[in-house]
Design a protein around this motif. Structure first.
Motif, PDB file in Angstrom:
ATOM      1  N   ARG A 419       0.829  -1.208   0.000  1.00  0.00           N
ATOM      2  CA  ARG A 419       0.000   0.000   0.000  1.00  0.00           C
ATOM      3  C   ARG A 419       0.861   1.255   0.000  1.00  0.00           C
ATOM      4  NH1 ARG A 419      -4.411   1.562   4.709  1.00  0.00           N
ATOM      5  NH2 ARG A 419      -4.974   3.625   3.872  1.00  0.00           N
ATOM      6  N   LEU A 420       1.950   1.245   0.784  1.00  0.00           N
ATOM      7  CA  LEU A 420       2.843   2.402   0.816  1.00  0.00           C
ATOM      8  C   LEU A 420       3.465   2.645  -0.558  1.00  0.00           C
ATOM      9  CD1 LEU A 420       4.257   4.598   2.454  1.00  0.00           C
ATOM     10  CD2 LEU A 420       6.028   2.930   3.055  1.00  0.00           C
ATOM     11  N   GLU A 421       3.892   1.560  -1.181  1.00  0.00           N
ATOM     12  CA  GLU A 421       4.463   1.697  -2.519  1.00  0.00           C
ATOM     13  C   GLU A 421       3.429   2.226  -3.502  1.00  0.00           C
ATOM     14  OE1 GLU A 421       6.636  -1.142  -5.896  1.00  0.00           O
ATOM     15  OE2 GLU A 421       6.083  -1.932  -3.920  1.00  0.00           O
ATOM     16  N   ALA A 422       2.208   1.748  -3.386  1.00  0.00           N
ATOM     17  CA  ALA A 422       1.155   2.221  -4.272  1.00  0.00           C
ATOM     18  C   ALA A 422       0.836   3.691  -4.014  1.00  0.00           C
ATOM     19  CB  ALA A 422      -0.097   1.367  -4.094  1.00  0.00           C
ATOM     20  N   GLU A 427       1.019   9.283  -5.599  1.00  0.00           N
ATOM     21  CA  GLU A 427       1.356  10.699  -5.411  1.00  0.00           C
ATOM     22  C   GLU A 427       1.985  11.282  -6.670  1.00  0.00           C
ATOM     23  OE1 GLU A 427       3.797  11.006  -2.008  1.00  0.00           O
ATOM     24  OE2 GLU A 427       2.181  10.639  -0.563  1.00  0.00           O
ATOM     25  N   GLY A 428       2.907  10.520  -7.296  1.00  0.00           N
ATOM     26  CA  GLY A 428       3.501  11.001  -8.540  1.00  0.00           C
ATOM     27  C   GLY A 428       2.460  11.167  -9.634  1.00  0.00           C
ATOM     28  N   THR A 429       1.538  10.187  -9.681  1.00  0.00           N
ATOM     29  CA  THR A 429       0.487  10.287 -10.694  1.00  0.00           C
ATOM     30  C   THR A 429      -0.414  11.491 -10.430  1.00  0.00           C
ATOM     31  OG1 THR A 429       0.526   7.872 -10.902  1.00  0.00           O
ATOM     32  CG2 THR A 429      -1.390   9.025 -11.793  1.00  0.00           C
ATOM     33  N   VAL A 430      -0.682  11.749  -9.123  1.00  0.00           N
ATOM     34  CA  VAL A 430      -1.539  12.873  -8.765  1.00  0.00           C
ATOM     35  C   VAL A 430      -0.901  14.189  -9.195  1.00  0.00           C
ATOM     36  CG1 VAL A 430      -2.461  14.170  -6.815  1.00  0.00           C
ATOM     37  CG2 VAL A 430      -2.765  11.701  -6.910  1.00  0.00           C
ATOM     38  N   VAL A 431       0.406  14.301  -9.006  1.00  0.00           N
ATOM     39  CA  VAL A 431       1.092  15.534  -9.404  1.00  0.00           C
ATOM     40  C   VAL A 431       0.951  15.764 -10.901  1.00  0.00           C
ATOM     41  CG1 VAL A 431       3.353  16.652  -9.567  1.00  0.00           C
ATOM     42  CG2 VAL A 431       2.688  15.461  -7.466  1.00  0.00           C
ATOM     43  N   ARG A 432       1.145  14.688 -11.666  1.00  0.00           N
ATOM     44  CA  ARG A 432       1.022  14.844 -13.113  1.00  0.00           C
ATOM     45  C   ARG A 432      -0.405  15.149 -13.521  1.00  0.00           C
ATOM     46  NH1 ARG A 432       4.187  10.181 -12.797  1.00  0.00           N
ATOM     47  NH2 ARG A 432       2.384   8.896 -13.394  1.00  0.00           N
ATOM     48  N   ARG A 433      -1.312  14.455 -12.891  1.00  0.00           N
ATOM     49  CA  ARG A 433      -2.697  14.653 -13.269  1.00  0.00           C
ATOM     50  C   ARG A 433      -3.203  16.025 -12.851  1.00  0.00           C
ATOM     51  NH1 ARG A 433      -4.994  12.466 -17.075  1.00  0.00           N
ATOM     52  NH2 ARG A 433      -7.034  12.586 -16.036  1.00  0.00           N
ATOM     53  N   THR A 434      -2.645  16.565 -11.754  1.00  0.00           N
ATOM     54  CA  THR A 434      -3.086  17.884 -11.295  1.00  0.00           C
ATOM     55  C   THR A 434      -2.802  18.949 -12.339  1.00  0.00           C
ATOM     56  OG1 THR A 434      -2.718  17.233  -8.996  1.00  0.00           O
ATOM     57  CG2 THR A 434      -2.869  19.588  -9.462  1.00  0.00           C
TER      58      THR A 434
END
Length: 696
Positions: A419-422, A427-434
């Motif tokens: 879960r931590l790895e996910a 978080e990286g995906t969220v930054v890009r998607r933001t």
């Protein structure tokens, strides 16, 4: 050895007395056991070294035959306790006792285990005869002079050696017997210890049962309930084996003691076999082993039923053989799991079963060899083995919970790591998607504003449409009301003309009938339009009453002025129950079905209306002789305003069938096309019958 003979004869009988004394001396044991004042206080004095035994296959010998008759010379020395197996032969034991002058005269002879059917002591009475004291599990506890869970014979021992005889016989169970002598005070202390140990065992068993039932409820694991049942069976088996059941529960039913013991033993074998297969997971490691243990469970169940049916004497040896076979097989398979498969998680439960088995074998050796094997008495070894087995098995069951908790924690840590790895990847995906969302956010706001404007326009359009519908309904209601008055006047005028002098003329009569039919058609059209408005969701209110459908159908036929109304025939198959509904709506529904049938039937063909009830359903079948309904139109004939292509030549609005079905469904029923074909169609109106309390 000295003999005390009080009865002598003078004169010619002295020779006979001397001969009797010689025979008596030869028949007596070689050495009498002399009891001192310190014996029988701390522990019992074993008789295993001074016993002589003789078997009575017939079971009919008497004390006179054994003491002075033909069988007195058949005794042989016995090393260790009595071990006769499953034989039903009677066994006679002979032993000689004496005491020192400072020792008490009153002693107690204890015979264990308390699973002997017949145990009769013959003690010398001092006058050349014997006092008979019968005991055994077949005698009620109230008949025993010493009320104990073991068999205790009171003895008055003289300072002179005296010969005693003990007759034993079993009827089914294996015959084993251990004899020891006690002073009353020592016997009382030992008996108190027995009851204390039994109390501790029962308390520990009750605690284990309660704890495992709680664990089973908490963890939702049936193994704990199974183990609780296993502990309960061990406690019940101990109570029966040590004679406490005969003392506490079966004191008035001694004939049930042996049967109860074997029944409990068979039930314990069932539970223990299934528990062993479950805790060692036989089905997982080798399914044939599980199948074998299931067969053992079935065998013990059959034995249990036969024992309850009264065949315990015949089933004892078979139950013992089955228990031995399953124990040996289980031991071999557990050793295979530990040493070949290296399944060391089973070490604790294997130790629990091994300790019980080893201590049981040690108890047998102690019973067979007596004092030559060091340690406590065999019954104490049995107590010790039972307690150790329960303690270790409790630890094994608790260890199973510990291992399950450890596996659960390891799995939880693994899941948390994943879960931590996910989360980090997320978080990286969220930054890009933001960043992408920020770019589309402005366009989205513009689209939302445009949609809001469209929604406002749509609401305005819906409001305009709603107002138009309201105005339309008001207009239809007004026009329908305005139509009804002139139609009523026209129908009244036609009726008046029909009954006048001119009404008898054919031309006038034909025209008045055409006027009245046209008035009725327009009236039904108005009623259907108003009814369609009434059946709207916001206007759905029924005026309920009890309705006789047969009377309703007959009334419609009598007042029907549609062309060909004379072709209608009513057929009521049996007395019909009433229905609970709106009479006006039901009349319109049935009238529409009749009108449809008359319109589509040839002028010369009849229309049948058949009323019947099936169960709690009232059925009205309207049968026409028309061309039938096309296959493509079956699914749509009940739609509002739908008319088939073949119906274009027949006047109508497409509301009749739709309204009839709506009315039926409002009453909890339905209208269906039951049958159709080139020879005609059958439309069925089905309505639920009114309950009797509503009819009354």
């Amino acid at each position: 050895m000295r003999l005390d003979v009080e009865t002598t004869r003078a004169g010619p009988g002295r020779l006979l007395v001397l001969l009797f004394l010689l025979l008596w001396c030869f028949a007596m044991p070689a050495k009498a056991l002399v009891l001192s004042a310190s014996d029988g206080l701390g522990r019992g004095i074993q008789l295993s070294g001074g016993l002589e035994i003789q078997r009575d296959p017939s079971g009919g010998w008497r004390i006179a035959d054994v003491a002075r008759g033909a069988q007195q010379s058949g005794f042989a020395p016995l090393e260790g306790p009595v071990q006769e197996g499953f034989s039903r032969d009677a066994v006679w034991l002979r032993f000689s006792l004496a005491r020192t002058a400072d020792a008490p005269a009153r002693w107690l002879l204890r015979v264990r285990p308390p699973r002997i059917h017949e145990a009769t002591l013959y003690a010398p009475d001092g006058r050349g005869g014997f006092v008979e004291t019968p005991l055994g599990d077949a005698r009620p506890l109230a008949a025993r002079e010493i009320p104990d869970h073991n068999f205790a014979f009171p003895l008055d021992i003289s300072t002179e050696p005296a010969v005693y005889f003990l007759r034993l016989r079993n009827d089914g169970p294996s015959l084993r017997a251990e004899l020891d002598l006690w002073q009353p005070a020592g016997f009382e202390r030992d008996r108190t210890a027995d009851y204390t140990i039994m109390g501790v065992l029962l308390g520990a068993a009750l605690l284990a049962v309660c704890m495992n039932l709680i664990f089973g409820a908490w963890l939702r694991d049936g193994l704990y309930a199974h183990y609780a049942l296993y502990v309960l069976c061990i406690a019940a088996l101990s109570v029966n084996r040590q004679g406490f059941a005969a003392q506490w529960f079966l004191d008035a039913r001694p004939e049930r003691v042996a049967q109860t013991l074997l029944a409990v033993n068979c039930f314990f074998n069932m539970v223990a076999t299934a528990f062993m297969s479950r805790i060692f997971q036989f089905r997982r490691h080798w399914p044939p082993a599980a199948h074998f243990f299931n067969a053992v469970v079935v065998f013990n169940f059959v034995a249990f039923v036969l024992v309850l049916a009264g065949h315990h004497a015949a089933m004892a040896i078979w139950a013992s053989a089955g228990s031995t076979a399953s124990t040996l097989f289980g031991a071999v398979f557990v050793c295979y799991l530990l040493f070949v498969r290296r399944q060391f998680q089973y070490l604790l439960p294997a130790s629990a079963f091994a300790v019980g088995t080893v201590l049981g074998l040690y108890g047998l050796l102690k019973l067979w060899l007596g004092d030559r094997v060091p340690g406590v008495p065999p019954d104490r070894i049995y107590w010790l083995g039972t307690m150790c087995h329960l303690v270790l098995l409790n630890v094994a069951v608790a260890d199973r919970t510990r291992r399950a908790e450890r596996d659960y924690r390891a799995e939880r840590e693994r899941v948390l790591a994943v879960r931590l790895e996910a989360e980090q990847a997320l978080e990286g995906t969220v930054v890009r998607r933001t960043a992408e969302l920020q770019q589309t956010n402005a366009a989205l706001h513009e689209e939302i504003a445009a949609r809001a404007r469209l929604e406002a326009r749509l609401r305005e359009s819906l409001e305009v449409e709603r107002q138009a519908i309201v105005q339309q309904r008001e207009f239809v209601s007004m026009v329908s009301h305005e139509f009804r008055t002139p139609l009523t006047v026209i129908d009244g005028a036609a009726q008046s003309l029909d009954i006048s002098k001119l009404g008898g003329e054919p031309v006038v009569k034909q025209r008045t009938e055409r006027i009245r039919r046209a008035v009725q058609r327009l009236t039904m059209l108005i009623e259907n339009i108003l009814l369609a408005d009434r059946l709207q969701p916001e206007n759905r209110m029924l005026r309920l009453e009890v309705v006789d459908m047969a009377a309703l159908a007959r009334g419609l036929c009598e007042s029907f002025h549609f062309p060909g109304a004379s072709r209608l025939s009513i057929d009521v198959r049996e007395p019909l129950p009433k229905v609970h509904g709106d009479r006006a709506l039901l009349e319109i529904a049935l009238q529409n079905l009749m009108q449809n049938a008359l319109k589509y039937s040839p002028p010369e063909r009849p229309v049948h209306v058949v009323l019947r009830h099936t169960g709690d359903i009232v059925q009205v079948d309207v049968i026409d002789r028309g061309p039938g309904v096309a296959m493509a139109d079956k699914a749509r004939i009940f739609e509002k305003y739908f008319r088939t292509e073949t119906a274009s030549a027949v006047a109508g609005t497409g509301l009749g069938l739709h309204l009839s079905r709506e009315i039926a469904m409002r009453h909890g029923g339905d209208v269906i096309l039951h049958e159709t074909g080139t020879s005609g169609s059958t439309f069925r109106l089905a309505l639920p019958a009114a309950p009797p309390e509503q009819v009354t």
